[in-house]
Design a protein around this motif. Structure first.
Motif, PDB file in Angstrom:
ATOM      1  N   ALA A 156      90.550  18.314  72.230  1.00 26.76           N
ATOM      2  CA  ALA A 156      91.430  17.190  71.900  1.00 26.76           C
ATOM      3  C   ALA A 156      92.748  17.273  72.657  1.00 26.76           C
ATOM      4  O   ALA A 156      93.261  16.260  73.161  1.00 26.76           O
ATOM      5  N   VAL A 157      93.303  18.479  72.750  1.00 24.33           N
ATOM      6  CA  VAL A 157      94.555  18.654  73.493  1.00 24.33           C
ATOM      7  C   VAL A 157      94.356  18.326  74.965  1.00 24.33           C
ATOM      8  O   VAL A 157      95.169  17.629  75.588  1.00 24.33           O
ATOM      9  N   GLN A 158      93.248  18.798  75.549  1.00 25.16           N
ATOM     10  CA  GLN A 158      92.963  18.515  76.957  1.00 25.16           C
ATOM     11  C   GLN A 158      92.722  17.030  77.200  1.00 25.16           C
ATOM     12  O   GLN A 158      92.991  16.515  78.295  1.00 25.16           O
ATOM     13  N   ALA A 159      92.241  16.340  76.166  1.00 27.75           N
ATOM     14  CA  ALA A 159      92.000  14.898  76.296  1.00 27.75           C
ATOM     15  C   ALA A 159      93.278  14.079  76.178  1.00 27.75           C
ATOM     16  O   ALA A 159      93.248  12.865  76.358  1.00 27.75           O
ATOM     17  N   GLY A 160      94.391  14.744  75.869  1.00 27.46           N
ATOM     18  CA  GLY A 160      95.668  14.045  75.834  1.00 27.46           C
ATOM     19  C   GLY A 160      96.301  13.887  74.478  1.00 27.46           C
ATOM     20  O   GLY A 160      97.322  13.188  74.353  1.00 27.46           O
ATOM     21  N   ALA A 161      95.742  14.511  73.439  1.00 28.16           N
ATOM     22  CA  ALA A 161      96.328  14.387  72.109  1.00 28.16           C
ATOM     23  C   ALA A 161      97.741  14.968  72.091  1.00 28.16           C
ATOM     24  O   ALA A 161      97.974  16.084  72.574  1.00 28.16           O
ATOM     25  N   ASP A 162      98.670  14.206  71.547  1.00 27.35           N
ATOM     26  CA  ASP A 162     100.051  14.667  71.392  1.00 27.35           C
ATOM     27  C   ASP A 162     100.221  15.452  70.091  1.00 27.35           C
ATOM     28  O   ASP A 162     101.167  16.231  69.953  1.00 27.35           O
ATOM     29  N   GLU A 163      99.318  15.203  69.157  1.00 26.07           N
ATOM     30  CA  GLU A 163      99.382  15.831  67.836  1.00 26.07           C
ATOM     31  C   GLU A 163      97.971  16.184  67.399  1.00 26.07           C
ATOM     32  O   GLU A 163      97.018  15.449  67.696  1.00 26.07           O
ATOM     33  N   ILE A 164      97.844  17.297  66.693  1.00 26.18           N
ATOM     34  CA  ILE A 164      96.568  17.728  66.156  1.00 26.18           C
ATOM     35  C   ILE A 164      96.671  17.791  64.635  1.00 26.18           C
ATOM     36  O   ILE A 164      97.587  18.413  64.096  1.00 26.18           O
ATOM     37  N   ASP A 165      95.733  17.142  63.952  1.00 25.28           N
ATOM     38  CA  ASP A 165      95.652  17.198  62.489  1.00 25.28           C
ATOM     39  C   ASP A 165      94.472  18.091  62.120  1.00 25.28           C
ATOM     40  O   ASP A 165      93.311  17.682  62.244  1.00 25.28           O
TER      41      ASP A 165
END
Length: 338
Positions: A156-165
């Motif tokens: 998810a981070v590599q896909a561009g997520a600015d925030e992780i829930d």
């Protein structure tokens, strides 16, 4: 509204925990002793205070300000098994232009989606300033091996997520295995760090509907912050009850006391079941009265919601024109606990 501070670098959660607990080795027994030394929550008093805060009257000017603030605090959410790229792009379009008839309408803080759709949301939102939040760690159950949870987060981070829930392991928490919960949060926080050193903000979902007691909510809040949470979040939106005002009050007390103890601010995100402007205003009153006005900012407080935005837009339009619009004034989002 205050300017968002620079995102703090990742920390060595274990070393910091040892310092805060005053121990040379972080262990289950040390965490248990520390968490169970927290003051117990007076259930009757907590619920009475929440009920009292919910009766506060907000006048027209303040109401207009509160509605705009609430809109800016929304994580506009779709977390359904039938989600498609097209649906996510539609939700992003709504986030970018919540009310096509009024360009002064604030934008929500973020669009929240499953991790495999984070890249779709990132492309659709571009450089708008609306963040992409992605759920991870085998959301909503959290039932997966740690390598799977970390891969879920990293993707998810590599896909561009600015925030992780992320979701905690409620089974581990309820069985008193606090060290496992701590380590999982700390490892996920490290997985939020990008190769160049920047990182996604981490929201830790406690699924308060499964924690049973307010004492457990308080302990889970402190444990999450100790392990590196940037936000503590009530719920996945998949379990009832989801966000309630008394539970959120306990969490607001926790972040207030955490700042008193450490000097660090942590955000709060109630999610699930908050559908009306009246509900949102009650939560904002609680934020101001319990944590303080520093948290009245989308950097520090969020609503996890889908249908809430529609009601806020309708109320905003009524304040501007004196009349309610028809049902076709806003888009019909898919129903869910959010």
């Amino acid at each position: 509204m205050s300017t968002s501070p620079a995102l703090a670098p990742s920390v060595d959660a274990t070393a910091r925990a040892r310092d805060l607990l005053g121990v040379t080795r972080l262990s289950d027994s040390a965490l248990t002793s520390w968490l169970h030394s927290l003051p117990g929550v007076d259930q009757v008093g907590c619920e009475a205070r929440a009920a009292s805060l919910g009766t506060r009257s907000i006048k027209t000017t303040s109401k207009a300000w509160a509605i705009d603030l609430a809109i800016s605090m929304i994580d506009l959410t779709t977390l359904e098994g039938a989600d498609t790229p097209g649906k996510v792009r539609g939700l992003c379009a709504k986030a970018l232009t919540p009310d096509p008839t009024d360009p002064a309408t604030p934008r929500p803080a973020a669009v929240c989606v499953y991790g495999d759709l984070a890249a779709v949301a990132k492309k659709a939102l571009g450089s708008s300033g609306v963040n992409v939040a992605a759920v991870a760690t085998a959301f909503p159950s959290g039932r997966a091996l740690m390598p799977v949870k970390l891969a879920d987060t990293e993707d998810a981070v590599q896909a561009g997520a600015d925030e992780i829930d992320m979701v905690i392991d409620r089974g581990a928490f309820l069985s008193g295995d606090y060290l496992t919960v701590f380590r999982e949060i700390a490892q996920v926080a490290q997985a939020c760090v990008r190769p160049e050193g920047s990182r996604a903000r981490l929201k830790v979902i406690m699924e308060t509907g499964e924690l049973v007691t307010y004492d457990n909510v308080r302990r889970a809040s402190w444990l999450s912050m100790l392990a590196g949470a940037d936000f503590i979040k009530t719920s996945t939106g998949k379990v009832s009850p989801a966000a309630t005002l008394p539970v959120t009050l306990v969490m607001l007390e926790a972040v207030r006391d955490w700042r008193d103890a450490t000097g660090e601010m942590v955000g709060v995100k109630p999610a699930g079941g908050i559908r009306t402007s009246k509900d949102a205003v009650k939560f904002l009153v609680a934020v101001s009265e319990v944590a303080g006005d520093d948290w009245l900012d989308p950097y520090w407080f969020r609503f996890g919601a889908s249908s809430l935005l529609n009601d806020l837009l309708l109320q905003r339009q009524k304040l501007a024109t004196g009349a309610y619009s028809g049902a076709d004034y806003v888009t019909d989002d898919s129903p869910s606990l959010y």
